[in-house]
Design a protein around this motif. Sequence first.
Motif, PDB file in Angstrom:
ATOM      1  N   LEU A 221      11.457  -8.276 -18.016  1.00  0.00           N
ATOM      2  CA  LEU A 221      12.596  -7.665 -18.513  1.00  0.00           C
ATOM      3  C   LEU A 221      13.304  -7.166 -17.629  1.00  0.00           C
ATOM      4  CD1 LEU A 221      10.959  -5.639 -21.728  1.00  0.00           C
ATOM      5  CD2 LEU A 221      12.145  -7.987 -21.744  1.00  0.00           C
ATOM      6  N   VAL A 222      12.899  -6.569 -16.519  1.00  0.00           N
ATOM      7  CA  VAL A 222      13.704  -5.960 -15.436  1.00  0.00           C
ATOM      8  C   VAL A 222      12.757  -5.447 -14.462  1.00  0.00           C
ATOM      9  CG1 VAL A 222      13.370  -3.246 -16.347  1.00  0.00           C
ATOM     10  CG2 VAL A 222      15.401  -4.158 -15.112  1.00  0.00           C
ATOM     11  N   SER A 223      13.341  -5.378 -13.085  1.00  0.00           N
ATOM     12  CA  SER A 223      12.649  -4.695 -11.964  1.00  0.00           C
ATOM     13  C   SER A 223      13.713  -3.996 -11.095  1.00  0.00           C
ATOM     14  CB  SER A 223      12.053  -5.957 -11.230  1.00  0.00           C
ATOM     15  OG  SER A 223      12.944  -6.582 -10.649  1.00  0.00           O
ATOM     16  N   LYS A 224      13.016  -3.008 -10.315  1.00  0.00           N
ATOM     17  CA  LYS A 224      13.933  -2.249  -9.707  1.00  0.00           C
ATOM     18  C   LYS A 224      13.148  -1.776  -8.465  1.00  0.00           C
ATOM     19  CE  LYS A 224      17.177   0.893  -8.732  1.00  0.00           C
ATOM     20  NZ  LYS A 224      18.502   0.365  -8.136  1.00  0.00           N
ATOM     21  N   SER A 225      13.728  -1.663  -7.425  1.00  0.00           N
ATOM     22  CA  SER A 225      13.010  -1.362  -6.005  1.00  0.00           C
ATOM     23  C   SER A 225      13.327   0.216  -5.758  1.00  0.00           C
ATOM     24  CB  SER A 225      13.327  -2.154  -4.991  1.00  0.00           C
ATOM     25  OG  SER A 225      12.980  -3.354  -5.099  1.00  0.00           O
ATOM     26  N   PHE A 226      12.412   0.968  -5.153  1.00  0.00           N
ATOM     27  CA  PHE A 226      12.674   2.189  -4.787  1.00  0.00           C
ATOM     28  C   PHE A 226      12.017   2.471  -3.457  1.00  0.00           C
ATOM     29  CE2 PHE A 226      11.809   1.955  -9.589  1.00  0.00           C
ATOM     30  CZ  PHE A 226      12.962   2.924  -9.550  1.00  0.00           C
ATOM     31  N   THR A 227      12.328   3.494  -2.950  1.00  0.00           N
ATOM     32  CA  THR A 227      11.543   4.042  -1.649  1.00  0.00           C
ATOM     33  C   THR A 227      10.151   4.102  -1.627  1.00  0.00           C
ATOM     34  OG1 THR A 227      13.509   4.993  -0.811  1.00  0.00           O
ATOM     35  CG2 THR A 227      11.486   5.853   0.173  1.00  0.00           C
ATOM     36  N   SER A 228       9.166   3.896  -1.030  1.00  0.00           N
ATOM     37  CA  SER A 228       7.933   3.806  -1.182  1.00  0.00           C
ATOM     38  C   SER A 228       7.394   5.277  -1.674  1.00  0.00           C
ATOM     39  CB  SER A 228       7.028   3.395  -0.130  1.00  0.00           C
ATOM     40  OG  SER A 228       5.785   3.322  -0.386  1.00  0.00           O
ATOM     41  N   ASN A 229       6.591   5.349  -2.567  1.00  0.00           N
ATOM     42  CA  ASN A 229       6.040   6.582  -2.945  1.00  0.00           C
ATOM     43  C   ASN A 229       4.855   6.508  -3.583  1.00  0.00           C
ATOM     44  OD1 ASN A 229       5.540   9.087  -4.406  1.00  0.00           O
ATOM     45  ND2 ASN A 229       7.604   9.893  -4.529  1.00  0.00           N
ATOM     46  N   ASP A 230       3.642   7.119  -3.450  1.00  0.00           N
ATOM     47  CA  ASP A 230       2.265   6.906  -3.724  1.00  0.00           C
ATOM     48  C   ASP A 230       2.185   7.354  -5.056  1.00  0.00           C
ATOM     49  OD1 ASP A 230       1.374   5.844  -1.342  1.00  0.00           O
ATOM     50  OD2 ASP A 230       0.850   7.527  -0.383  1.00  0.00           O
ATOM     51  N   GLU A 231       3.071   8.442  -5.559  1.00  0.00           N
ATOM     52  CA  GLU A 231       2.869   8.921  -6.834  1.00  0.00           C
ATOM     53  C   GLU A 231       3.407   7.800  -7.969  1.00  0.00           C
ATOM     54  OE1 GLU A 231       1.791  12.159  -7.770  1.00  0.00           O
ATOM     55  OE2 GLU A 231       1.149  11.887  -5.661  1.00  0.00           O
ATOM     56  N   LEU A 232       4.060   6.844  -7.554  1.00  0.00           N
ATOM     57  CA  LEU A 232       4.607   5.950  -8.369  1.00  0.00           C
ATOM     58  C   LEU A 232       3.346   5.213  -9.229  1.00  0.00           C
ATOM     59  CD1 LEU A 232       7.710   4.225  -6.844  1.00  0.00           C
ATOM     60  CD2 LEU A 232       7.651   5.570  -8.529  1.00  0.00           C
ATOM     61  N   TYR A 233       2.271   5.106  -8.421  1.00  0.00           N
ATOM     62  CA  TYR A 233       1.313   4.389  -9.272  1.00  0.00           C
ATOM     63  C   TYR A 233       0.664   5.350 -10.664  1.00  0.00           C
ATOM     64  CZ  TYR A 233       0.851   1.197  -5.667  1.00  0.00           C
ATOM     65  OH  TYR A 233       0.694   0.127  -4.650  1.00  0.00           O
TER      66      TYR A 233
ATOM     67  N   SER B 113       4.732  -3.378  -7.087  1.00  0.00           N
ATOM     68  CA  SER B 113       4.148  -3.841  -5.885  1.00  0.00           C
ATOM     69  C   SER B 113       4.924  -3.049  -4.922  1.00  0.00           C
ATOM     70  CB  SER B 113       4.545  -5.074  -5.904  1.00  0.00           C
ATOM     71  OG  SER B 113       6.020  -5.468  -6.091  1.00  0.00           O
ATOM     72  N   ARG B 114       4.129  -3.278  -3.747  1.00  0.00           N
ATOM     73  CA  ARG B 114       4.758  -2.733  -2.339  1.00  0.00           C
ATOM     74  C   ARG B 114       5.034  -3.948  -1.277  1.00  0.00           C
ATOM     75  NH1 ARG B 114       3.041   2.598   0.478  1.00  0.00           N
ATOM     76  NH2 ARG B 114       1.717   2.689  -1.677  1.00  0.00           N
ATOM     77  N   ASP B 115       6.317  -3.829  -0.698  1.00  0.00           N
ATOM     78  CA  ASP B 115       6.579  -4.987   0.350  1.00  0.00           C
ATOM     79  C   ASP B 115       5.445  -4.888   1.467  1.00  0.00           C
ATOM     80  OD1 ASP B 115       7.565  -2.572   1.721  1.00  0.00           O
ATOM     81  OD2 ASP B 115       9.444  -3.510   2.264  1.00  0.00           O
ATOM     82  N   THR B 116       5.717  -5.956   2.230  1.00  0.00           N
ATOM     83  CA  THR B 116       4.792  -5.794   3.366  1.00  0.00           C
ATOM     84  C   THR B 116       4.928  -4.885   4.190  1.00  0.00           C
ATOM     85  OG1 THR B 116       6.215  -7.620   4.088  1.00  0.00           O
ATOM     86  CG2 THR B 116       4.491  -8.439   3.110  1.00  0.00           C
ATOM     87  N   GLY B 117       6.025  -4.192   4.400  1.00  0.00           N
ATOM     88  CA  GLY B 117       6.527  -3.333   5.434  1.00  0.00           C
ATOM     89  C   GLY B 117       6.092  -1.934   4.904  1.00  0.00           C
ATOM     90  N   GLY B 118       5.641  -1.931   3.632  1.00  0.00           N
ATOM     91  CA  GLY B 118       5.153  -0.639   3.163  1.00  0.00           C
ATOM     92  C   GLY B 118       6.360   0.375   2.806  1.00  0.00           C
ATOM     93  N   GLN B 119       7.729  -0.004   3.112  1.00  0.00           N
ATOM     94  CA  GLN B 119       8.771   0.861   3.027  1.00  0.00           C
ATOM     95  C   GLN B 119       9.403   0.754   1.458  1.00  0.00           C
ATOM     96  OE1 GLN B 119       9.813   2.949   5.194  1.00  0.00           O
ATOM     97  NE2 GLN B 119       8.079   2.141   6.638  1.00  0.00           N
TER      98      GLN B 119
END
Length: 51
Positions: free
Chosen positions: A4-16, A36-42
Amino acid sequence: MRLLVSKSFTSNDELYKIVDLLNKTLKDYNLMFGLSRDTGGQTMTLSIYEV
């Protein structure tokens, strides 16, 4: 499953924790949430699917 939708955010462990809560609470509405997290982890991407 249909994306339906996807949105990227700055990495934050609380999102899980948020994704886990959404999946448990909204499963009766045929929605599934993924994270999902990008390969750089950002950057993390939140995706919402209709099951």
